[in-house]
Motif scaffolding. Structure first.
Motif, PDB file in Angstrom:
ATOM      1  N   MET A 276     -58.873 -45.649   5.873  1.00 22.26           N
ATOM      2  CA  MET A 276     -60.430 -45.338   6.440  1.00 22.26           C
ATOM      3  C   MET A 276     -60.621 -45.823   7.948  1.00 22.26           C
ATOM      4  N   LEU A 277     -60.045 -47.039   8.105  1.00 24.96           N
ATOM      5  CA  LEU A 277     -60.189 -47.821   9.639  1.00 24.96           C
ATOM      6  C   LEU A 277     -59.039 -47.079  10.312  1.00 24.96           C
ATOM      7  N   ASN A 278     -57.855 -46.826   9.748  1.00 21.55           N
ATOM      8  CA  ASN A 278     -57.098 -46.049  10.742  1.00 21.55           C
ATOM      9  C   ASN A 278     -57.600 -44.830  11.119  1.00 21.55           C
ATOM     10  N   TYR A 279     -58.056 -43.870  10.240  1.00 20.40           N
ATOM     11  CA  TYR A 279     -58.772 -42.458  10.483  1.00 20.40           C
ATOM     12  C   TYR A 279     -59.860 -42.868  11.607  1.00 20.40           C
ATOM     13  N   VAL A 280     -60.977 -43.764  11.433  1.00 19.88           N
ATOM     14  CA  VAL A 280     -61.621 -43.958  12.490  1.00 19.88           C
ATOM     15  C   VAL A 280     -61.395 -44.229  13.802  1.00 19.88           C
ATOM     16  N   ILE A 281     -60.143 -44.997  13.929  1.00 22.52           N
ATOM     17  CA  ILE A 281     -59.691 -45.254  15.146  1.00 22.52           C
ATOM     18  C   ILE A 281     -59.095 -44.420  15.804  1.00 22.52           C
ATOM     19  N   LYS A 282     -58.339 -43.547  14.938  1.00 19.31           N
ATOM     20  CA  LYS A 282     -57.378 -42.407  15.550  1.00 19.31           C
ATOM     21  C   LYS A 282     -58.440 -41.547  16.129  1.00 19.31           C
ATOM     22  N   ILE A 283     -59.397 -40.851  15.470  1.00 17.49           N
ATOM     23  CA  ILE A 283     -60.476 -40.106  15.955  1.00 17.49           C
ATOM     24  C   ILE A 283     -61.146 -40.422  17.110  1.00 17.49           C
ATOM     25  N   LYS A 284     -61.573 -41.938  17.161  1.00 17.03           N
ATOM     26  CA  LYS A 284     -62.255 -42.284  18.283  1.00 17.03           C
ATOM     27  C   LYS A 284     -61.002 -42.459  19.633  1.00 17.03           C
ATOM     28  N   ALA A 285     -59.825 -42.970  19.279  1.00 15.24           N
ATOM     29  CA  ALA A 285     -59.020 -43.183  20.413  1.00 15.24           C
ATOM     30  C   ALA A 285     -58.533 -41.746  21.176  1.00 15.24           C
ATOM     31  N   ALA A 286     -58.729 -40.706  20.195  1.00 15.48           N
ATOM     32  CA  ALA A 286     -58.381 -39.069  20.404  1.00 15.48           C
ATOM     33  C   ALA A 286     -59.772 -38.744  21.509  1.00 15.48           C
ATOM     34  N   LYS A 287     -60.732 -39.170  20.908  1.00 13.70           N
ATOM     35  CA  LYS A 287     -62.017 -38.629  21.838  1.00 13.70           C
ATOM     36  C   LYS A 287     -62.160 -39.263  23.154  1.00 13.70           C
ATOM     37  N   LEU A 288     -61.999 -40.652  23.023  1.00 11.57           N
ATOM     38  CA  LEU A 288     -61.846 -41.512  24.364  1.00 11.57           C
ATOM     39  C   LEU A 288     -60.651 -40.804  25.256  1.00 11.57           C
ATOM     40  N   TYR A 289     -59.569 -40.482  24.788  1.00 15.20           N
ATOM     41  CA  TYR A 289     -58.311 -40.142  25.563  1.00 15.20           C
ATOM     42  C   TYR A 289     -58.856 -38.645  26.249  1.00 15.20           C
ATOM     43  N   ASP A 290     -59.444 -38.001  25.576  1.00 20.95           N
ATOM     44  CA  ASP A 290     -59.908 -36.672  26.224  1.00 20.95           C
ATOM     45  C   ASP A 290     -61.186 -36.764  27.149  1.00 20.95           C
ATOM     46  N   ARG A 291     -61.818 -37.582  26.919  1.00 23.64           N
ATOM     47  CA  ARG A 291     -63.017 -37.959  27.955  1.00 23.64           C
ATOM     48  C   ARG A 291     -62.411 -38.579  29.318  1.00 23.64           C
ATOM     49  N   MET A 292     -61.260 -39.271  29.116  1.00 20.05           N
ATOM     50  CA  MET A 292     -60.544 -39.771  30.583  1.00 20.05           C
ATOM     51  C   MET A 292     -59.879 -38.765  31.293  1.00 20.05           C
ATOM     52  N   LEU A 293     -59.735 -37.561  30.810  1.00 22.57           N
ATOM     53  CA  LEU A 293     -59.039 -36.592  31.383  1.00 22.57           C
ATOM     54  C   LEU A 293     -57.764 -36.832  32.050  1.00 22.57           C
ATOM     55  N   ALA A 294     -56.886 -37.749  31.409  1.00 17.61           N
ATOM     56  CA  ALA A 294     -55.636 -38.527  31.861  1.00 17.61           C
ATOM     57  C   ALA A 294     -54.752 -37.321  32.653  1.00 17.61           C
ATOM     58  N   LYS A 295     -54.634 -36.126  31.816  1.00 20.55           N
ATOM     59  CA  LYS A 295     -53.570 -35.303  32.258  1.00 20.55           C
ATOM     60  C   LYS A 295     -52.097 -35.890  32.362  1.00 20.55           C
ATOM     61  N   ASN A 296     -51.557 -35.831  33.377  1.00 20.85           N
ATOM     62  CA  ASN A 296     -50.298 -36.159  33.746  1.00 20.85           C
ATOM     63  C   ASN A 296     -50.422 -38.198  34.386  1.00 20.85           C
ATOM     64  N   PHE A 297     -51.392 -38.611  34.216  1.00 21.73           N
ATOM     65  CA  PHE A 297     -51.236 -39.882  34.510  1.00 21.73           C
ATOM     66  C   PHE A 297     -51.562 -40.887  33.297  1.00 21.73           C
ATOM     67  N   ARG A 298     -50.704 -41.944  33.536  1.00 19.55           N
ATOM     68  CA  ARG A 298     -50.634 -42.865  32.472  1.00 19.55           C
ATOM     69  C   ARG A 298     -51.915 -43.453  31.925  1.00 19.55           C
ATOM     70  N   CYS A 299     -52.179 -43.388  30.791  1.00 24.53           N
ATOM     71  CA  CYS A 299     -53.604 -43.830  30.251  1.00 24.53           C
ATOM     72  C   CYS A 299     -53.286 -45.120  29.223  1.00 24.53           C
ATOM     73  N   SER A 300     -53.655 -46.195  29.758  1.00 23.03           N
ATOM     74  CA  SER A 300     -53.664 -47.625  28.838  1.00 23.03           C
ATOM     75  C   SER A 300     -54.717 -47.712  28.130  1.00 23.03           C
ATOM     76  N   MET A 301     -54.774 -48.028  26.846  1.00 22.65           N
ATOM     77  CA  MET A 301     -55.806 -48.185  26.039  1.00 22.65           C
ATOM     78  C   MET A 301     -55.822 -49.344  25.172  1.00 22.65           C
ATOM     79  N   THR A 302     -56.957 -50.001  24.968  1.00 28.16           N
ATOM     80  CA  THR A 302     -56.969 -51.410  24.239  1.00 28.16           C
ATOM     81  C   THR A 302     -57.870 -51.184  23.207  1.00 28.16           C
ATOM     82  N   ILE A 303     -57.222 -51.417  21.902  1.00 29.44           N
ATOM     83  CA  ILE A 303     -58.092 -51.134  20.602  1.00 29.44           C
ATOM     84  C   ILE A 303     -58.485 -52.590  19.915  1.00 29.44           C
TER      85      ILE A 303
END
Length: 155
Positions: free
Chosen positions: A1-28
């Protein structure tokens, strides 16, 4: 359950960052479940915020009502020689202020969550360097104990 919530939130955050070809570092960060003492503190803060907002809105709504005109067309502000009109206005202002305070307090209470013992806080932060400069964003989510421990068997 927690892994699923984290995965969905991380994907949404990554999409919001519009990283494209740049390195995106994420802290969870996944915090341990809230204790009864922490829940009490957080819910007290929630009530203090709601009471403060209600008080400010109530006071401001009283001040926004127009004053009646006294002698010479000047607004009357004192308690001197309060007539029936001024007394009625004072009651109306008090009722308006109290009503506005209650509505504002309830609005805040409805929009700030109430915590329960065992809830887990998850915080996600992302940073992209490059493009127009460093971009930073974050989000958080609270997973209710009933979502990951429906029978209450984990603690």
């Amino acid at each position: 359950m927690l892994n699923y919530v984290i995965k969905i939130k991380a994907a949404k955050l990554y999409d919001r960052m519009l990283a494209k070809n740049f390195r995106c570092s994420m802290t969870i960060i996944v915090y341990r479940p809230l204790t009864a003492e922490e829940v009490s503190i957080l819910n007290r803060q929630r009530n203090k915020i709601a009471n403060g907002v209600g008080g400010v809105v109530g006071f401001a709504s009283q001040r926004l009502l127009p004053f009646s005109k006294g002698k010479g067309g000047q607004p009357t502000r004192g308690v001197k020689e309060v007539g029936k009109t001024e007394a009625k206005e004072a009651v109306a202002k008090g009722a308006t202020g109290a009503g506005a305070a209650v509505v504002a307090r309830n609005f805040v209470l409805d929009n700030i969550r109430e915590y329960n013992e065992g809830d887990i806080l998850i915080q996600l932060e992302a940073e992209v360097k490059g493009g127009i400069g460093p971009q930073h964003s974050g989000t958080s989510v609270v997973v209710r104990r009933q979502a990951y421990d429906p029978l209450g068997e984990l603690f």
